[in-house]
Scaffold this active site. Structure first.
Site, PDB file in Angstrom:
ATOM      1  N   TRP A  40     -25.282  61.235  27.332  1.00  0.00           N
ATOM      2  CA  TRP A  40     -23.890  61.083  26.875  1.00  0.00           C
ATOM      3  C   TRP A  40     -23.238  60.039  27.763  1.00  0.00           C
ATOM      4  CZ3 TRP A  40     -20.242  62.348  23.333  1.00  0.00           C
ATOM      5  CH2 TRP A  40     -18.907  62.482  23.704  1.00  0.00           C
ATOM      6  N   PHE A  44     -14.636  59.834  30.105  1.00  0.00           N
ATOM      7  CA  PHE A  44     -14.043  60.374  31.341  1.00  0.00           C
ATOM      8  C   PHE A  44     -14.790  59.825  32.553  1.00  0.00           C
ATOM      9  CE2 PHE A  44     -14.530  63.754  34.597  1.00  0.00           C
ATOM     10  CZ  PHE A  44     -13.239  63.742  35.109  1.00  0.00           C
ATOM     11  N   ASP A  54      -8.719  58.385  32.099  1.00  0.00           N
ATOM     12  CA  ASP A  54      -9.415  58.487  30.808  1.00  0.00           C
ATOM     13  C   ASP A  54      -8.307  58.576  29.758  1.00  0.00           C
ATOM     14  OD1 ASP A  54     -11.199  58.961  28.758  1.00  0.00           O
ATOM     15  OD2 ASP A  54     -11.509  61.076  29.256  1.00  0.00           O
ATOM     16  N   ASP A  81     -19.601  57.980  23.685  1.00  0.00           N
ATOM     17  CA  ASP A  81     -18.274  58.540  23.448  1.00  0.00           C
ATOM     18  C   ASP A  81     -17.351  57.362  23.141  1.00  0.00           C
ATOM     19  OD1 ASP A  81     -15.821  59.776  23.645  1.00  0.00           O
ATOM     20  OD2 ASP A  81     -15.987  60.278  25.768  1.00  0.00           O
ATOM     21  N   ARG A 155     -15.438  64.385  16.054  1.00  0.00           N
ATOM     22  CA  ARG A 155     -14.949  65.394  17.009  1.00  0.00           C
ATOM     23  C   ARG A 155     -13.536  65.789  16.636  1.00  0.00           C
ATOM     24  NH1 ARG A 155     -14.821  64.006  23.456  1.00  0.00           N
ATOM     25  NH2 ARG A 155     -12.836  64.963  24.018  1.00  0.00           N
ATOM     26  N   HIS A 186     -14.275  70.880  20.207  1.00  0.00           N
ATOM     27  CA  HIS A 186     -13.952  70.917  21.640  1.00  0.00           C
ATOM     28  C   HIS A 186     -12.908  71.992  21.927  1.00  0.00           C
ATOM     29  CE1 HIS A 186     -14.412  69.648  25.599  1.00  0.00           C
ATOM     30  NE2 HIS A 186     -13.641  68.582  25.650  1.00  0.00           N
TER      31      HIS A 186
END
Ligand code: SPV
Ligand code: MG
Length: 299
Positions: A40, A44, A54, A81, A155, A186
């Site tokens: 990943w 962040f 972030d 991401d 997401r 999340h």
């Protein structure tokens, strides 16, 4: 086999996929060497390596550079991401083009408003774009990709924004209908309860992905029982790197000699191994032999 195909096959398989967070090539190599299924490259951790928030401060190109360097050095798939997709549908389309051609296996985009703030920031701004706006981004992403195995992970931040399970389910359904390949659900709660309620109530057919940073006591077997297909350990590498360096530097600064901290560090040999130092030595030997054969060096 291309890395995007490796990841897709794993998602179609029976085991849970373990993804280790990385913020540069070294941390990515360690994730790979430790046996994880994928890497990943998270916003962040990458932002933290620049000592920047972030919060959509780094650009698409900054994140692309890190992911692309990781892809070049690692054999396992990379999941990038991509925050909100760096803008509207046309920005998402461009993002897909660039990450796909860099050899990234999947990107993850989230339904927050640009500029976004980290999901785990207390009192952070966690407003979402409308379902329609995010569906448009997924459609743009699907339209822009050329490799059928390249995946779009959608997401939803509905639980982060405290909009409730119904909204999360509604959005996940809409994102699946728009063509998302997986849903990342999340949560910022310190138990997995709302994640499990979500997975229990959701009837979709695409895999579910979680990031258990705030509910770290959850066990792998519980995730499996609750139909979670992929677990991302997003920021532990960054946090351990920070604390290890910080502790070591304090000790060195308070010490008379660096032998006091030798035990805490890797050996030079381990780093030579990581950077393939001995391949250069082998290459030098080959060149020297060729130069001899060509008469440039006396036998
Ligand atoms: C990241 O690692 O950048 C993530 C996960 O997006 S989180 O930090 O929990 O938002
Ligand atoms: Mg992120």
């Amino acid at each position: 086999m291309p890395k995007s195909e490796i990841l897709r096959k794993k998602l179609e398989g029976n085991s849970i996929i373990k993804v280790g967070g990385a913020f540069d090539v070294m941390s990515a190599k360690l994730v790979e060497n430790s046996g994880f299924d994928a890497i990943w490259s998270g916003s962040f951790a990458i932002s933290a390596t620049h000592a920047l928030p972030d919060a959509s401060i780094l650009t698409m190109t900054d994140f692309l550079n890190t992911s692309s360097n990781i892809v070049d050095s690692c054999k396992i798939p990379v999941i990038a991401d991509c925050d909100t997709g760096f803008g509207g549908p046309s920005n998402v389309a461009h993002t897909v083009k660039k990450f796909e051609s860099a050899g990234v296996a999947a990107i993850c985009i989230e339904d927050k408003i640009f500029p976004k703030q980290n999901s785990l920031l207390k009192n952070g701004k966690h407003s979402l774009v409308s379902e329609k706006e995010f569906v448009a981004k997924i459609l743009a992403a699907k339209d822009s990709k050329t490799n059928k195995n390249f995946m779009i992970i959608a997401r939803t931040e509905a639980l982060i924004a405290e909009l409730g399970i119904n909204e999360a389910i509604k959005r996940a359904n809409a994102y699946e209908s728009a063509g998302a390949d997986a849903i990342l659900i999340h949560s910022k709660k310190n138990t997995p309860d709302e994640i499990f309620e979500f997975s229990d109530r959701w009837n979709g057919n695409i895999p579910l992905v979680v990031v258990p940073t705030t509910y770290p006591t959850v066990e792998l077997s519980e995730l499996i029982q609750n139909h979670i297909k992929m677990v991302i350990f997003a920021n532990q590498t960054l946090r351990v790197a920070y604390s290890a360096m910080n502790n070591l530097l304090k000790e060195i600064n308070n010490s008379e000699r660096i032998s006091d901290v030798t035990q805490q560090m890797s050996s030079m040999e381990e780093i030579f191994d990581l950077q393939k130092m001995y391949e250069i030595k082998d290459q030098e030997k080959t060149i020297e032999e060729d130069l001899k054969k060509m008469g440039y060096i006396d036998e």
